[in-house]
Design a protein around this motif. Structure first.
Motif, mmCIF file in Angstrom:
data_model
loop_
_atom_site.group_PDB
_atom_site.id
_atom_site.type_symbol
_atom_site.label_atom_id
_atom_site.label_comp_id
_atom_site.label_asym_id
_atom_site.label_seq_id
_atom_site.Cartn_x
_atom_site.Cartn_y
_atom_site.Cartn_z
ATOM 1 N N GLU A 37 0.097 -55.372 -2.576
ATOM 2 C CA GLU A 37 -1.531 -55.406 -2.678
ATOM 3 C C GLU A 37 -2.308 -56.578 -2.734
ATOM 4 O OE1 GLU A 37 -3.072 -52.353 -2.290
ATOM 5 O OE2 GLU A 37 -1.247 -51.755 -1.981
ATOM 6 N N LYS A 38 -1.651 -57.713 -3.447
ATOM 7 C CA LYS A 38 -2.215 -59.096 -3.653
ATOM 8 C C LYS A 38 -2.057 -59.493 -1.875
ATOM 9 C CE LYS A 38 -2.279 -63.380 -5.854
ATOM 10 N NZ LYS A 38 -1.592 -64.509 -6.303
ATOM 11 N N MET A 39 -0.932 -59.493 -1.614
ATOM 12 C CA MET A 39 -0.936 -59.964 -0.183
ATOM 13 C C MET A 39 -1.849 -59.432 0.938
ATOM 14 S SD MET A 39 0.877 -62.224 1.528
ATOM 15 C CE MET A 39 2.617 -62.659 0.772
ATOM 16 N N ILE A 40 -1.905 -57.889 0.851
ATOM 17 C CA ILE A 40 -2.886 -57.331 1.743
ATOM 18 C C ILE A 40 -3.954 -57.613 1.615
ATOM 19 C CG2 ILE A 40 -3.660 -54.974 2.163
ATOM 20 C CD1 ILE A 40 -0.909 -53.688 1.469
ATOM 21 N N SER A 41 -4.741 -57.836 0.357
ATOM 22 C CA SER A 41 -6.011 -58.569 0.187
ATOM 23 C C SER A 41 -6.198 -59.934 0.983
ATOM 24 C CB SER A 41 -6.453 -58.447 -1.135
ATOM 25 O OG SER A 41 -5.882 -59.147 -2.053
ATOM 26 N N GLU A 42 -5.159 -60.795 0.570
ATOM 27 C CA GLU A 42 -5.090 -62.124 0.799
ATOM 28 C C GLU A 42 -5.129 -62.148 2.452
ATOM 29 O OE1 GLU A 42 -2.338 -64.099 -1.132
ATOM 30 O OE2 GLU A 42 -3.422 -64.267 -2.991
ATOM 31 N N LEU A 43 -4.464 -61.345 2.894
ATOM 32 C CA LEU A 43 -4.371 -61.345 4.539
ATOM 33 C C LEU A 43 -5.411 -60.570 5.372
ATOM 34 C CD1 LEU A 43 -0.466 -60.905 4.931
ATOM 35 C CD2 LEU A 43 -1.630 -63.028 5.291
ATOM 36 N N LYS A 44 -6.447 -59.892 4.535
ATOM 37 C CA LYS A 44 -7.363 -59.230 5.022
ATOM 38 C C LYS A 44 -7.065 -58.160 5.995
ATOM 39 C CE LYS A 44 -10.594 -62.843 3.997
ATOM 40 N NZ LYS A 44 -10.398 -64.213 4.081
ATOM 41 N N LEU A 45 -5.976 -57.490 5.735
ATOM 42 C CA LEU A 45 -5.431 -56.432 6.570
ATOM 43 C C LEU A 45 -6.522 -55.326 6.701
ATOM 44 C CD1 LEU A 45 -1.636 -56.486 5.649
ATOM 45 C CD2 LEU A 45 -2.801 -57.958 7.325
ATOM 46 N N GLN A 49 -2.989 -51.759 9.139
ATOM 47 C CA GLN A 49 -1.920 -52.709 8.864
ATOM 48 C C GLN A 49 -1.560 -52.592 7.515
ATOM 49 O OE1 GLN A 49 -4.766 -56.151 9.990
ATOM 50 N NE2 GLN A 49 -3.150 -56.739 11.287
ATOM 51 N N ALA A 50 -2.427 -52.287 6.542
ATOM 52 C CA ALA A 50 -2.326 -52.327 5.230
ATOM 53 C C ALA A 50 -1.090 -51.322 5.096
ATOM 54 C CB ALA A 50 -3.388 -51.753 4.257
ATOM 55 N N ALA A 51 -1.283 -50.032 5.880
ATOM 56 C CA ALA A 51 -0.208 -48.923 5.725
ATOM 57 C C ALA A 51 1.194 -49.387 6.139
ATOM 58 C CB ALA A 51 -0.708 -47.684 6.102
ATOM 59 N N GLU A 52 1.152 -49.854 7.207
ATOM 60 C CA GLU A 52 2.230 -50.355 7.930
ATOM 61 C C GLU A 52 3.027 -51.520 6.947
ATOM 62 O OE1 GLU A 52 1.478 -51.547 11.838
ATOM 63 O OE2 GLU A 52 0.973 -49.298 12.584
ATOM 64 N N PHE A 53 2.196 -52.263 6.349
ATOM 65 C CA PHE A 53 2.966 -53.265 5.772
ATOM 66 C C PHE A 53 3.443 -52.821 4.249
ATOM 67 C CE2 PHE A 53 2.619 -56.630 2.242
ATOM 68 C CZ PHE A 53 2.656 -57.693 2.915
ATOM 69 N N ARG A 54 2.845 -51.800 3.427
ATOM 70 C CA ARG A 54 3.385 -51.299 2.464
ATOM 71 C C ARG A 54 4.791 -50.479 2.679
ATOM 72 N NH1 ARG A 54 -2.250 -49.427 2.079
ATOM 73 N NH2 ARG A 54 -3.370 -50.596 0.441
ATOM 74 N N LYS A 55 4.826 -49.810 4.132
ATOM 75 C CA LYS A 55 5.732 -49.165 4.529
ATOM 76 C C LYS A 55 6.946 -50.140 4.565
ATOM 77 C CE LYS A 55 7.811 -45.706 7.592
ATOM 78 N NZ LYS A 55 9.249 -46.030 7.648
ATOM 79 N N LYS A 94 5.731 -59.370 12.124
ATOM 80 C CA LYS A 94 5.305 -60.035 13.210
ATOM 81 C C LYS A 94 4.602 -59.138 14.099
ATOM 82 C CE LYS A 94 5.583 -63.682 16.413
ATOM 83 N NZ LYS A 94 6.225 -65.166 16.341
ATOM 84 N N LYS A 95 5.029 -57.890 14.332
ATOM 85 C CA LYS A 95 4.485 -56.812 15.230
ATOM 86 C C LYS A 95 3.373 -56.157 14.417
ATOM 87 C CE LYS A 95 9.000 -55.193 16.811
ATOM 88 N NZ LYS A 95 9.871 -54.304 16.886
ATOM 89 N N ILE A 96 3.023 -56.025 13.356
ATOM 90 C CA ILE A 96 2.024 -55.799 12.555
ATOM 91 C C ILE A 96 0.935 -56.619 12.326
ATOM 92 C CG2 ILE A 96 1.132 -54.997 10.227
ATOM 93 C CD1 ILE A 96 4.061 -53.834 9.557
ATOM 94 N N LEU A 97 1.129 -57.891 12.277
ATOM 95 C CA LEU A 97 -0.022 -58.855 11.613
ATOM 96 C C LEU A 97 -0.384 -59.466 13.337
ATOM 97 C CD1 LEU A 97 1.766 -60.447 8.549
ATOM 98 C CD2 LEU A 97 0.075 -58.518 8.632
ATOM 99 N N THR A 98 -1.472 -60.203 12.904
ATOM 100 C CA THR A 98 -2.155 -60.981 14.151
ATOM 101 C C THR A 98 -1.362 -62.011 13.948
ATOM 102 O OG1 THR A 98 -3.648 -61.938 12.831
ATOM 103 C CG2 THR A 98 -4.376 -59.841 13.944
ATOM 104 N N ASP A 99 -1.471 -63.114 14.892
ATOM 105 C CA ASP A 99 -0.751 -64.476 14.778
ATOM 106 C C ASP A 99 -1.223 -65.292 13.879
ATOM 107 O OD1 ASP A 99 0.793 -63.843 17.158
ATOM 108 O OD2 ASP A 99 -0.787 -64.961 18.387
#
Length: 122
Positions: A37-45, A49-55, A94-99
């Motif tokens: 959750e901290k990483m999600i907020s720091e990356l501003k997903l 993106q957040a749902a895919e990141f958590r999965k 890399k597929k989920i996040l922007t560059d």
């Protein structure tokens, strides 16, 4: 009276030392979902993106646990598996996040690495 004050000081110093040691044991590990959750907020997903990141994170943790249990004794084999799994996880991220987000993600991963801080093997 001097004995009582001396005894009091010894107890006080011992107590402070014990509390100081307990604080260091917590480390930075913490709850994996809180770290995510901290990483999600720091990356501003965004929400998708957040749902895919958590999965991806949850799947990775589950797979790591299974591998640790399966490979218990052979550390070299376990390390090889872990490196392969991390590489796969990074490819998914890399597929989920922007560059820009991916670059920040990699920086944060390196900063949180135990080897970076000198806690790993040398």
């Amino acid at each position: 009276m001097k004995k009582v004050i001396g005894l009091f000081l010894v107890i006080l110093i011992s107590t402070v030392t014990v509390f100081a040691q307990n604080g260091n044991r917590k480390g930075k590990k913490g709850d994996p979902s809180q770290r995510s959750e901290k990483m999600i907020s720091e990356l501003k997903l965004d929400d998708k993106q957040a749902a895919e990141f958590r999965k991806v994170e949850a799947d990775f943790r589950e797979q790591m646990k299974k591998e640790r249990d399966a490979v218990k004794e052979d550390r070299r084999k376990m390390r090889e598996k872990m490196v392969a799994m991390r590489t796969e996880k990074d490819a998914q991220m890399k597929k989920i996040l922007t560059d820009e987000q991916y670059k920040l993600y990699q920086e944060k991963q390196k900063a949180n690495s135990p080897r970076k801080k000198g806690h790993g093997r040398r």
